[in-house]
Design an enzyme around this catalytic site. Structure first.
Site, PDB file in Angstrom:
ATOM      1  N   ASP A 156      65.079 -15.201  24.671  1.00 32.25           N
ATOM      2  CA  ASP A 156      65.155 -14.119  23.685  1.00 32.25           C
ATOM      3  C   ASP A 156      65.407 -12.764  24.336  1.00 32.25           C
ATOM      4  O   ASP A 156      66.332 -12.039  23.947  1.00 32.25           O
ATOM      5  CB  ASP A 156      63.866 -14.056  22.865  1.00 32.25           C
ATOM      6  CG  ASP A 156      63.710 -15.236  21.929  1.00 32.25           C
ATOM      7  OD1 ASP A 156      64.438 -16.224  22.092  1.00 32.25           O
ATOM      8  OD2 ASP A 156      62.856 -15.181  21.034  1.00 32.25           O
TER       9      ASP A 156
ATOM     10  N   ARG B 194      48.724  -6.837  23.622  1.00 33.06           N
ATOM     11  CA  ARG B 194      49.828  -5.987  23.142  1.00 33.06           C
ATOM     12  C   ARG B 194      49.601  -4.489  23.346  1.00 33.06           C
ATOM     13  O   ARG B 194      50.535  -3.772  23.701  1.00 33.06           O
ATOM     14  CB  ARG B 194      50.136  -6.295  21.678  1.00 33.06           C
ATOM     15  CG  ARG B 194      50.618  -7.716  21.387  1.00 33.06           C
ATOM     16  CD  ARG B 194      51.355  -8.342  22.517  1.00 33.06           C
ATOM     17  NE  ARG B 194      52.010  -9.597  22.171  1.00 33.06           N
ATOM     18  CZ  ARG B 194      52.441 -10.459  23.055  1.00 33.06           C
ATOM     19  NH1 ARG B 194      52.243 -10.235  24.346  1.00 33.06           N
ATOM     20  NH2 ARG B 194      53.062 -11.561  22.675  1.00 33.06           N
TER      21      ARG B 194
ATOM     22  N   ASP C 294      53.291  -9.165  16.229  1.00 34.45           N
ATOM     23  CA  ASP C 294      53.519  -8.451  17.485  1.00 34.45           C
ATOM     24  C   ASP C 294      54.371  -7.200  17.317  1.00 34.45           C
ATOM     25  O   ASP C 294      54.166  -6.199  18.005  1.00 34.45           O
ATOM     26  CB  ASP C 294      54.136  -9.378  18.533  1.00 34.45           C
ATOM     27  CG  ASP C 294      53.099 -10.269  19.204  1.00 34.45           C
ATOM     28  OD1 ASP C 294      51.899  -9.946  19.097  1.00 34.45           O
ATOM     29  OD2 ASP C 294      53.481 -11.262  19.830  1.00 34.45           O
TER      30      ASP C 294
ATOM     31  N   SER D 212      56.632 -22.223  20.497  1.00 34.34           N
ATOM     32  CA  SER D 212      56.660 -20.841  20.948  1.00 34.34           C
ATOM     33  C   SER D 212      55.319 -20.577  21.605  1.00 34.34           C
ATOM     34  O   SER D 212      54.267 -20.744  20.986  1.00 34.34           O
ATOM     35  CB  SER D 212      56.874 -19.901  19.756  1.00 34.34           C
ATOM     36  OG  SER D 212      56.723 -18.562  20.158  1.00 34.34           O
TER      37      SER D 212
END
Length: 411
Positions: free
Chosen positions: A16, A96, A125, A180
């Site tokens: 990605d 994050r 996210d 994922s």
């Protein structure tokens, strides 16, 4: 002419973000600076440097943030005994705000016009990255390719990679990476693939990388002594270590005994339900042990107040508000409560279980003279309890008399 001359990209080197790197260069005609964070994901981060160089990137940041991650993010969160929706230990969520912090620091160093990330428009996210960035750098510009481009399938991403000569992992190309995954020192998460059916049991193959199945865990329990100072773990079995080393050791111990697996359907901030499987062996041990040391060192009402506030605190972290004024204010309260939370906890690890085997503290509020079932030598006058009970029963007695015979039954 693009409005952005330089963009800092949160870059893992995977499919990605490798596609995003090229897409930013083409779409915005800008220079891209890459930032790769080592937060204990268990994979070599250096290959990201080679991939970035091959894509023409001149400024490449690869930062070891493991100690900062555990010391300044994981440990403060665990002081609150934080759990989202009763089970989730927030392994992805808590990483994050650190990544967002470092992203904007690099943007300022590089005098970049924007930052970019690889989070999709469906997930949490994107919110966490961007709320964090705006809180720390109010005028920052954000490019979120998943909300702009039309590469909305794995096939389209692979075709784009092939067209532009972007190397793709063989397993990704063959569809053999069915999940994922997000990994750091606190946990590994698995989403997608067969897990999108909440009725399907998670497969034994391809996931559960930190923990053994309980069926294969040792038949003999293991005792682990944990030392706390002001709410934070400082030593395991008498050995002092840095924050990230302590968590890594708990992961090793917990993983060996099958501790910390979770299969959860949770509520995302964007409004949909999502099924994820999580491995958090060290965090599972740490939570249980921290609650044990608090049980003997915290005043009852302080402990209950913390428990009342914890779900709100957990939602702040899950939804991306780590850098918000309300979370920062609440953290001051939480940290204040931890002043007496020092001492030792012994846990027994056995077949997926974390069992408290003992706890002690110089600040213990447990008074054997008062609580004993033996003769307490007058330390507690049991006759006092009669008046205490009557006073507390008064409102219920009044209500019962007033309501007597007045149709309380719903027959």
């Amino acid at each position: 002419m693009s409005q952005f001359k330089k963009v800092v990209l949160a870059y893992s080197g995977g499919l990605d973000t490798s596609v995003i790197l090229k897409w930013l260069q083409d779409e915005y005609q800008c220079e891209v600076v890459t930032f790769t964070a080592d937060i204990g994901q268990g994979e070599e981060v250096e290959p990201a440097r080679a991939k970035a160089k091959s894509a023409g990137v001149k400024s490449i940041y690869i930062d070891d943030l493991r100690e900062e991650f555990v010391r300044d993010f994981v440990f403060p969160m665990f002081r609150a005994n934080t759990v989202y929706e009763g089970e989730y230990l927030l392994g992805t969520s808590i990483a994050r705000p650190l990544i967002a912090k470092r992203l904007v620091e690099i943007a300022k160093i590089e005098k970049a016009d924007a930052i970019s990330h690889g989070a999709t428009g469906k997930g949490n996210d994107q919110v966490r990255f961007e709320l964090g960035a705006y809180a720390l750098y109010p005028d920052v510009k954000v490019i979120a390719p998943w909300r702009e481009w039309d590469l909305l399938s794995r096939e389209k991403l692979l075709n784009y990679a092939d067209k532009h000569g972007i190397p793709v992992d063989f397993k990704k190309r063959k569809g053999e990476a069915p999940f994922s995954m997000d990994a750091n020192l606190l946990h590994i998460s698995y989403e997608g693939g067969i897990l999108e059916d909440p009725a399907a049991e998670p497969p034994a193959k391809g996931m559960w990388r930190l923990t053994v199945p309980v069926e294969k865990a040792p038949a003999k329990p293991e005792y682990v002594e944990m030392d706390f100072v002001k709410g934070d773990l400082v030593a395991i079995n008498g050995k002092k270590m840095k924050a990230h080393e302590l968590l890594a050791e708990l992961n090793r111990l917990g993983g060996m005994h099958g501790v910390g697996r979770l299969d959860l359907v949770e509520n995302r901030y964007v409004g949909m339900k999502s099924r994820g499987c999580y491995e958090t062996p060290g965090g599972t041990i740490l939570l249980k042990a921290h609650r044990a040391i608090e049980s003997i060192t915290l005043d009852r009402e302080v402990a209950h107040l913390k428990d009342d506030l914890m779900p709100r605190y957990a939602s702040m972290i899950y939804n991306g508000y780590w850098w918000s004024p309300e979370r920062l204010a609440l953290q001051h309260l939480i940290d204040y409560t931890q002043a007496p939370v020092s001492g030792k906890v012994v846990v027994k690890l056995y077949k997926g279980n974390v069992i408290i085997a003992g706890r002690s503290s110089p600040n213990s509020l447990f008074d054997t003279k008062i609580v004993t079932f033996e003769d307490d030598q007058g330390a507690f006058n049991q006759a006092d309890a009669g008046g205490f009970i009557k006073i507390n029963a008064l409102r219920m007695r009044i209500a019962a008399k007033k309501g007597s015979g007045k149709g309380r039954s719903r027959k």
